[in-house]
Enzyme design. Structure first.
Site, PDB file in Angstrom:
ATOM      1  N   TRP A  29      53.953  76.193  25.400  1.00 18.17           N
ATOM      2  CA  TRP A  29      55.339  76.303  24.995  1.00 18.17           C
ATOM      3  C   TRP A  29      55.447  77.130  23.697  1.00 18.17           C
ATOM      4  CZ3 TRP A  29      53.580  72.412  27.964  1.00 18.17           C
ATOM      5  CH2 TRP A  29      54.413  71.861  28.945  1.00 18.17           C
ATOM      6  N   CYS A  49      57.943  73.476  32.338  1.00 20.68           N
ATOM      7  CA  CYS A  49      58.301  72.469  33.337  1.00 20.68           C
ATOM      8  C   CYS A  49      58.675  73.000  34.712  1.00 20.68           C
ATOM      9  CB  CYS A  49      59.382  71.529  32.800  1.00 20.68           C
ATOM     10  SG  CYS A  49      61.004  72.288  32.611  1.00 20.68           S
ATOM     11  N   HIS A  71      65.106  69.679  31.959  1.00 19.94           N
ATOM     12  CA  HIS A  71      63.736  69.406  32.371  1.00 19.94           C
ATOM     13  C   HIS A  71      63.715  69.336  33.887  1.00 19.94           C
ATOM     14  CE1 HIS A  71      59.701  68.036  32.538  1.00 19.94           C
ATOM     15  NE2 HIS A  71      60.009  66.823  32.960  1.00 19.94           N
ATOM     16  N   ASP A  74      56.617  63.813  38.624  1.00 14.89           N
ATOM     17  CA  ASP A  74      56.696  64.824  37.568  1.00 14.89           C
ATOM     18  C   ASP A  74      55.285  65.231  37.186  1.00 14.89           C
ATOM     19  OD1 ASP A  74      57.251  66.397  35.373  1.00 14.89           O
ATOM     20  OD2 ASP A  74      58.507  64.919  34.359  1.00 14.89           O
ATOM     21  N   TYR A 108      63.548  75.630  24.813  1.00 14.80           N
ATOM     22  CA  TYR A 108      64.280  74.828  25.800  1.00 14.80           C
ATOM     23  C   TYR A 108      63.910  73.359  25.698  1.00 14.80           C
ATOM     24  CZ  TYR A 108      60.688  73.815  29.360  1.00 14.80           C
ATOM     25  OH  TYR A 108      59.608  73.322  30.034  1.00 14.80           O
TER      26      TYR A 108
END
Lengths: 730, 730
Positions: free
Chosen positions: B286, B321, B380, B403, B563
């Site tokens: 990220w 994600c 997400h 997830d 984000y």
């Protein structure tokens, strides 16, 4: 981002963009708070601070004879710092430069844990000495004499457990002045089984004495009808063990914020006690080759293991189930979670919630050792820990099963539990965590399949009572076993048992659907005690429960097995033809010679005998199984004289090699809570029938009854141990 | 134990003594079955086999136009072997040396998967062409013409999913003769949403078309009031993808025996799609620095990622994600588990089942950016997959949330789910797996704390509706969004919502207990669409809900955010004083200039504005937040002419740099299910206001409607993409 990334590249590399600060997951890390924190702008130079309180001394009152450690049941800790429990008041004494005046002076204590402390996360805790003030922890002034103030502080019942840094801060109109960080003012906050609002509260004082404070334990092993008791020094209060337990969580990168929840702590530790996935404490090894480490049978206790792990920061070699369970027990008791080690005899394992263990026999009724790939562990050890379960519906608090032995076919993860024992007993296996695994360990069926020539298998017989024969733990306050079987399941063939079984099936536990009529001929392998090296007779009992003649063609096979039930060399193969009159019972003996098994023994010297056969009249399959644990010779320990605190005491360990061959590379270990750090001795050879003598000495650290334990271990002989009760005089 | 340990030391080293055979956890491994397996003793030399059936050919009937693939909905697979689904009959045609005579010939088919196959584990499956014969899979003769026999085989509805080896075996009185292994006779068995007794059964044909067979998808991102739709090529049928998905499970060492259970497959994959712990498919990043891999925003689909992973056997860099969710979706659809990608706008994350996100304001009401460490993700993505849940009480089957984005503060494990969406909606978060995490992602509260000078925090305001604003997935058969918010929660402020909330609290979800009266002044940041590089006015609306005058001292801060909600540079700081007459509504505008933010932008160009303030009359705290997603310029794709199967088609990609600065190192990717393998182009620079032109061509593999997608990615500009529908003529 000018972090020294090279030092810890794994942790620092990727939080940028993902979170404002990296997740605080180390109790060992944390920056110091500033000594002066100004409020906004200060017009002209440093302010005149002289008129405000100045802190001369902060006394943590952490001597073993001071009230803090006594009242918090932490005086056994060999730790110079303050160790107290949450949800119970402890005291700190502050000396100021002058008397404290509540009307104009304002001070507070600050407790801080980990990096990036935040009040909303419970990692930065300001405590005002004012009971009216809302806050996470309560504070009050207990007394104020001259310029000394004693403050009473009560950590919240859900406080994070770990090592907090303590600051005293004085508020001035210009800013906050605070003490410099001093490591000796650090305080350990533990779980509190004595406090009714702590989720680990345990009502009974005798239970707390055993499950939190008792340092010496017993791990049961062997066979259900011939149980052996191995002593173990949990040593949760020994020097360095508490820090090692915190290191276990740091190493597993457990977020600090989760460390107040006993469910999460127990779950995390079940992963972190084994080295799989996360470089946890102990490396498993069942192979018999322990050249690069310590044999699992050689350890005397947890202290050496945990201290080595914390010092080397490397997993310690080697463990099998009872080592995992015993070290896990130390971890739990050390942090204040009530815990015990349990042993399940004939434990289904590695079967991922499948309720079957498959044994394949050929058309004649003889066991097909090549195609039979499942095994049942002679015994398996795990832990229970005591806590409420707010994450589950009511009724599932209390003892929770946790297991840190890596399950090879589990969900891909090497951790297990906590699973409510009550939920397992009642078949409510839909609740976290991992209840189906534990349920299967005590409830699996043994299914005998008949394999025909074309390779097709047909279930021929099911034994529903072999697995989970008995669950034992050490009794409170004594060395005898206490049976927990009825905590895990209802008695066989009761209405309750059938209901529970149906319920578990409803949750997808696939119980074999075969329900063949019980054969009217029964066979049993009788239990017996055999010493290693002896010739013996294996007694079989055949019973005809019918009114007709019966002829049985039976096969007796004996194999050397690991305690995991995995077979090694064959030691016996015999065919029998038994004819029985109506209702007749007949005993048949089979000779087993020491020369057949001695050279083939592995690990813990277990022989597994299986009788299978076919009844000529009607081709029913009969079967029986038993593990014979060969008894190993005993060590003897003698303490010479009356041990006294801080006085050297002599001890003598004696052993005689009972065999006609020499024992090579013999490892001895000695250990005892409060008596010594673990001691070790190596003998390169003990000649045939030769003696071993190990004179040793120790200097007890504290008075009272305790135990001294010794193990002897070598390739040819494992599980040799002894213990004596030692009463140390003051 | 003469294993070649050096080749695979990790797996082979320690099963000895622990189990009879190592756990079979690789679909790629497995020894061949012998061509002749004798029954017991054979008196004189090899037997005269001539009189028995001889197998000349085994035809798997696996061409796309043959009935197997058509009826099993697997003809889209670009795979030369037979791919069929369980619980549904498929056909195999065997040619013998002479006509088959059921009265004297006996043959069977054998399906074998992994190493150490066992019938009782479902890894060795004999199938007799006799419907009366009991067995795991059913077999019957469909027709017998001359010496050709067509056999119909139906895999069990709980059969293991993966690649089986096929043998045909003939029984003779002397033993079993079987075909040699031929890789072209391997058969893939998949989950079957078309079969009512498969746990992944999905009734509606349109739903199956979308959630199993649809290869192109949309991933929603941006802000709840300004949603962007990113195209994605799931490509589950592309060449090599099915093998790559099986490799994902092999690499994660998932026991073969568990691979028939969609719950276990989905759970395992949620761990194996990310590289944490287990060297899974995708490395998260990220940070904005993607020098050593592909930027998460640059991918066009899953094919390149999965094929690279299987080929290099190394985790692929990088993912955020939506990349995790999209690749997970490919995995699930490929194996036949109905699945969809969902996007939750304003998603609480990394908070371990804690229901709070903390924002700290100072005494004036201004946000303390240093002490505010939590963040809320702008959005997400995760997945839902469809299956029954026999491990739970009734009523929790259906869509399950899973997830694969690693949760930093989760239970120490980088996997999540499956959690029943129905259970989350109703607050039954006590059921596995990880329901509290998902519950918190859609239900957390934002708590504003006021911090006083001495460091004490007091909760001042709670916003219960910010988090989990909207959950979207792609609609069936179209590109528009379909809202799932009401699948996850009841409407705010309903009786049901309060009941669910209380229930979740009963399971230890610690909802903040503050319940301050709503302030009588409200503020809102109005939604708007802004293009990157534009100056704009941020509109705030203040509403006085009281009958009195109100004066608000407000602070407007604007930050560039990732984000993930993590803040980067400040772009705006302004104080406002707003006075409101009774019941008055007033709009206030704040100017934001492109020069303030352009040089500070990170990743996906989001600006986060927060208004906080204090009402002078009564010191209530008011607050509002909104993310403004800066719109990036569009690409344009044009397909030239009418594409036809196996004919080269030209395509042209156009883009203009809208900025006064040059774009450096620009990566373009093109992709389309059935059209091409992913294509890639690099431009080292696009000058200020300069054009980009990428002429490309492709040769469609199959007819019908599909999509072509292109992405453009460089450090200064991310999330630039376009797609066109392409209708390929036969």
């Amino acid at each position: 981002m000018s972090q020294p990334e090279s030092e810890s590249p794994k942790k620092k590399v990727s939080f940028r963009g993902r979170s404002n600060v990296p997740v605080a997951n180390s109790n060992a890390e944390g920056e110091d708070a500033p000594e002066f924190e100004p409020f906004g702008l200060m017009p002209r130079g440093p302010p005149p601070l002289a008129e405000f309180l100045d802190i001369w001394d902060v006394n943590m009152l952490c001597k073993p004879n001071e009230s803090n450690k006594k009242e918090h049941h932490t005086s056994l800790f060999s730790n110079p710092l303050l160790v107290v429990r949450r949800a119970q008041e402890f005291q700190i004494r502050i000396t100021f430069n002058r008397a404290y005046d509540p009307s104009k002076d304002q001070f507070l204590l600050e407790f801080v844990i980990g990096a990036s402390p935040q009040m909303s996360k419970g990692t930065y805790i300001p405590v005002f000495p004012d009971p009216g003030r809302r806050g996470l922890w309560r504070g009050r002034i207990l007394d104020s004499i001259d310029n000394m103030v004693t403050v009473g502080i009560t950590a919240a019942p859900d406080s994070i457990v770990g090592k907090f840094r303590t600051y005293v801060a004085v508020l001035t109109p210009y800013g906050i002045r605070r003490t410099r960080r001093e490591p000796k003012r650090d305080v350990y906050i533990l779980f509190n089984p004595w406090a009714s609002d702590d989720p680990v509260f345990l009502k009974d004082e005798a239970e707390r004495g055993e499950y939190v404070l008792e340092e010496s334990g017993i791990v049961y092993h062997g066979e259900a009808s011939d149980v052996s008791a191995r002593p173990w020094n949990f040593g949760q209060f020994e020097y360095g063990v508490l820090d090692a337990c915190l290191y276990v969580m740091d190493r597993a990168e457990m977020p600090i914020t989760n460390r107040g929840d006993p469910i999460k702590v127990a779950r995390k530790a079940s992963a972190a006690i084994n080295s799989k996935d996360d470089d946890g404490v102990l490396v498993g090894n069942w192979s018999g080759d322990y050249s690069y480490g310590v044999a699992p049978t050689s350890w005397t206790g947890s202290v050496e293991i945990l201290i080595t792990y914390a010092a080397t920061k490397q997993p310690v070699a080697y463990a099998q189930c009872w080592v995992y369970a015993a070290v896990f027990n130390t971890f739990l008791r050390c942090l204040g979670i009530p815990a015990r080690v349990v042993t399940n005899f004939y434990s289904a394992h590695d079967n991922d919630g499948n309720l079957k263990t498959d044994i394949i026999v050929d058309e004649e009724g003889k066991v097909d050792r090549v195609r039979t790939k499942d095994s049942i562990w002679n015994y398996h050890c795990w832990n229970e820990c005591y806590m409420t379960r707010p994450d589950l519906p009511q009724g599932f608090g209390g003892w929770q099963a946790v297991d840190s032995t890596p399950q090879e076919t589990s969900d891909g993860l090497y951790r297990c539990g906590p699973a409510s024992v009550q939920a397992i007993k009642h078949g409510h296996i839909c609740y976290p965590f991992d209840a189906p695994f534990i349920y299967a360990e005590v409830n699996s069926d043994v299914v005998f399949y008949k394999r025909d020539k074309s390779g097709n298998l047909e279930a021929a017989r099911v034994n529903r009572s072999h697995v989970g024969r008995m669950v034992l733990t050490k009794a409170i306050g004594g060395d005898q076993p206490f049976e927990l079987t009825n905590q895990y399941k209802f008695a066989e063939d009761t209405e309750e048992e059938r209901t529970v079984s149906a319920k578990a099936e409803g949750y997808g536990m696939d119980r074999p659907k075969v329900n063949y009529p019980e054969p009217d001929v029964k066979v049993e392998v009788l239990a017996q005690e055999v010493s290693i090296g002896d010739d013996f007779q294996l007694d079989l009992e055949f019973k005809n429960h019918s009114g007709e003649h019966r002829t049985i063609n039976a096969f007796v096979t004996g194999y050397v097995v690991y305690y995991t039930g995995v077979t090694s060399g064959e030691v016996k193969y015999e065919t029998l033809k038994v004819t029985l009159d109506p209702w007749q019972t007949e005993r048949v003996s089979v000779d087993v010679h020491s020369k057949d098994y001695m050279s083939k023994l592995v690990e813990q010297s277990n022989l597994h005998f299986m009788v299978t056969g076919r009844v000529e009249e009607g081709s029913q399959i009969v079967s029986a199984m038993r593990v014979i644990t060969l008894h190993v010779p005993k060590l003897s320990i003698k303490v010479i004289g009356d041990p006294r605190v801080n006085e050297e005491t002599l001890v003598s360990v004696e052993f005689t090699n009972p065999f006609q061959f020499s024992l090579d590379s013999v490892h001895l270990r000695m250990d005892g809570p409060g008596l010594m750090t673990p001691k070790y001795k190596h003998f390169s050879v003990i000649p045939p029938n030769g003696p071993l003598h190990w004179p040793e000495s120790f200097t007890p650290r504290r008075a009272g009854p305790t135990k001294l334990m010794v193990t002897l271990d070598c390739l040819a002989l494992r599980q040799v141990y002894d213990q004596v009760v030692v009463n140390v005089k003051p």
